[in-house]
Design a protein around this motif. Structure first.
Motif, PDB file in Angstrom:
ATOM      1  N   ALA A 187      -6.945   0.299  -8.100  1.00 18.00           N
ATOM      2  CA  ALA A 187      -5.857   1.310  -8.392  1.00 18.00           C
ATOM      3  C   ALA A 187      -4.533   0.568  -8.431  1.00 18.00           C
ATOM      4  CB  ALA A 187      -5.700   2.498  -7.666  1.00 18.00           C
ATOM      5  N   GLY A 188      -4.173  -0.090  -7.428  1.00 17.93           N
ATOM      6  CA  GLY A 188      -3.024  -1.065  -7.234  1.00 17.93           C
ATOM      7  C   GLY A 188      -2.649  -1.928  -8.073  1.00 17.93           C
TER       8      GLY A 188
ATOM      9  N   ALA B 282      -2.049  -0.089 -11.754  1.00 17.62           N
ATOM     10  CA  ALA B 282      -0.697   0.234 -11.516  1.00 17.62           C
ATOM     11  C   ALA B 282       0.282  -0.898 -11.993  1.00 17.62           C
ATOM     12  CB  ALA B 282      -0.504   1.023 -10.412  1.00 17.62           C
TER      13      ALA B 282
ATOM     14  N   SER C 165     -11.155  -4.974 -10.828  1.00 17.73           N
ATOM     15  CA  SER C 165     -10.066  -4.582 -11.609  1.00 17.73           C
ATOM     16  C   SER C 165     -10.221  -5.307 -12.930  1.00 17.73           C
ATOM     17  CB  SER C 165      -8.627  -4.706 -11.108  1.00 17.73           C
ATOM     18  OG  SER C 165      -8.392  -6.477 -10.875  1.00 17.73           O
TER      19      SER C 165
ATOM     20  N   LYS D 214      -6.771  -2.084  -1.346  1.00 17.42           N
ATOM     21  CA  LYS D 214      -7.543  -3.064  -2.062  1.00 17.42           C
ATOM     22  C   LYS D 214      -8.980  -3.230  -0.989  1.00 17.42           C
ATOM     23  CE  LYS D 214      -4.564  -6.578  -1.514  1.00 17.42           C
ATOM     24  NZ  LYS D 214      -4.090  -8.090  -1.389  1.00 17.42           N
TER      25      LYS D 214
ATOM     26  N   HIS E  13       0.817  -1.288   0.117  1.00 16.23           N
ATOM     27  CA  HIS E  13       0.192  -0.003   0.109  1.00 16.23           C
ATOM     28  C   HIS E  13       0.841   1.129   0.091  1.00 16.23           C
ATOM     29  CE1 HIS E  13      -2.498   3.150   2.268  1.00 16.23           C
ATOM     30  NE2 HIS E  13      -3.034   2.780   0.997  1.00 16.23           N
TER      31      HIS E  13
ATOM     32  N   ASP F 125      -9.899  -1.573  -3.772  1.00 16.58           N
ATOM     33  CA  ASP F 125      -9.718  -0.426  -4.715  1.00 16.58           C
ATOM     34  C   ASP F 125      -8.958  -1.057  -5.934  1.00 16.58           C
ATOM     35  OD1 ASP F 125      -8.498   1.810  -6.057  1.00 16.58           O
ATOM     36  OD2 ASP F 125     -10.308   2.725  -5.312  1.00 16.58           O
TER      37      ASP F 125
ATOM     38  N   GLU G 113      -0.530   7.023  -2.435  1.00 18.13           N
ATOM     39  CA  GLU G 113      -1.384   7.564  -3.525  1.00 18.13           C
ATOM     40  C   GLU G 113      -2.384   6.715  -3.983  1.00 18.13           C
ATOM     41  OE1 GLU G 113       2.581   5.896  -5.229  1.00 18.13           O
ATOM     42  OE2 GLU G 113       1.954   6.829  -3.698  1.00 18.13           O
ATOM     43  N   PHE G 114      -2.574   5.598  -3.419  1.00 13.52           N
ATOM     44  CA  PHE G 114      -3.423   4.478  -3.857  1.00 13.52           C
ATOM     45  C   PHE G 114      -4.447   4.302  -2.650  1.00 13.52           C
ATOM     46  CE2 PHE G 114      -0.178   2.893  -6.970  1.00 13.52           C
ATOM     47  CZ  PHE G 114      -0.688   3.679  -7.893  1.00 13.52           C
ATOM     48  N   ASP G 115      -5.734   3.872  -2.962  1.00 14.53           N
ATOM     49  CA  ASP G 115      -6.517   3.379  -1.808  1.00 14.53           C
ATOM     50  C   ASP G 115      -6.147   1.869  -1.763  1.00 14.53           C
ATOM     51  OD1 ASP G 115      -8.086   5.626  -1.086  1.00 14.53           O
ATOM     52  OD2 ASP G 115      -9.591   5.045  -2.493  1.00 14.53           O
TER      53      ASP G 115
END
Length: 220
Positions: A148-149, A152, A180, A144, A137, A146, A140-142
């Protein structure tokens, strides 16, 4: 094999970390004068990142809420000193990863553990070239689930979600995969059970690493 990449959760999937996490948190609870918890309880405290772990371990009082930030820092400091004490890869994991790497798959790790701790334990327990990417974590990312990771990692490794599996042991991981667009694969040797994984969207569930290898060879 239709899959080109696999993203693994870390705690409860690749590594059995529960005793070291429990020990570090319990040491801090003792220092602060709060009740400790059995290691089994931490199976349900972990998964949503270090802050949520701490909030679940602390008493639900105004006093405890006021010291949460400081407790998080103390816990992280203790854990960094003790994260190798009792943590071990689950049986069959090193062999599984070696086979998948030999098959030409792109392998990555995404954890809700802070990025510094994630990279530290991955470097310690696995060969340096085992994973193409290992991430925890970051601010800049929320955390999981979420996605976003995951996005990326996919961008970094030039993978598409539809050709990538996400493997984990909790509802958080299955929802991360669903959110995702990755193929959600649950495992049963970790911290949670089959109903939780099924309810969260798992499309396949493995009871051991041999079954997981077979699933990843036939996933589409």
């Amino acid at each position: 094999m239709s899959l080109k990449g696999i993203i693994f959760d870390l705690d409860g999937t690749l590594l059995d970390t529960i005793d070291d996490l429990a020990d570090s948190c319990n040491r801090q609870l003792e220092e602060y004068g709060y009740p400790t918890h059995p290691a089994e309880s931490y199976r349900y405290f972990v998964g949503n990142g270090v802050r949520k772990l701490v909030e679940r371990a602390l008493p639900d009082t105004e006093e405890a809420r006021k010291i949460t930030d400081r407790f998080v820092q103390d816990f992280r400091s203790d854990y960094q000193d003790h994260c190798f004490d009792r943590t071990r890869p689950y049986p069959g994991i090193p062999e599984l990863l070696k086979r998948l790497k030999q098959d030409g798959l792109v392998l990555a790790v995404l954890s809700n553990k802070p990025d510094t701790e994630t990279k530290k334990v991955v470097r310690h327990f696995f060969p340096k070239d085992q994973f193409h990417c290992a991430a925890g974590h970051k601010e800049e990312f929320d955390v999981k689930p979420d996605p976003a990771g995951v996005h990326a990692i996919l961008n970094k490794l030039n993978l598409r979600a539809e050709e990538t599996a996400f493997v984990g042991d909790t509802w958080i991981d299955m929802q991360t995969a669903v959110n995702s667009g990755c193929f959600p694969v649950g495992i049963l040797w970790g911290f949670r059970d089959r109903p939780e994984l099924e309810d969260a969207g798992a499309r396949a569930i493995a009871a051991d690493t041999g079954e997981l290898y077979s699933i990843l060879n036939t996933a589409d």
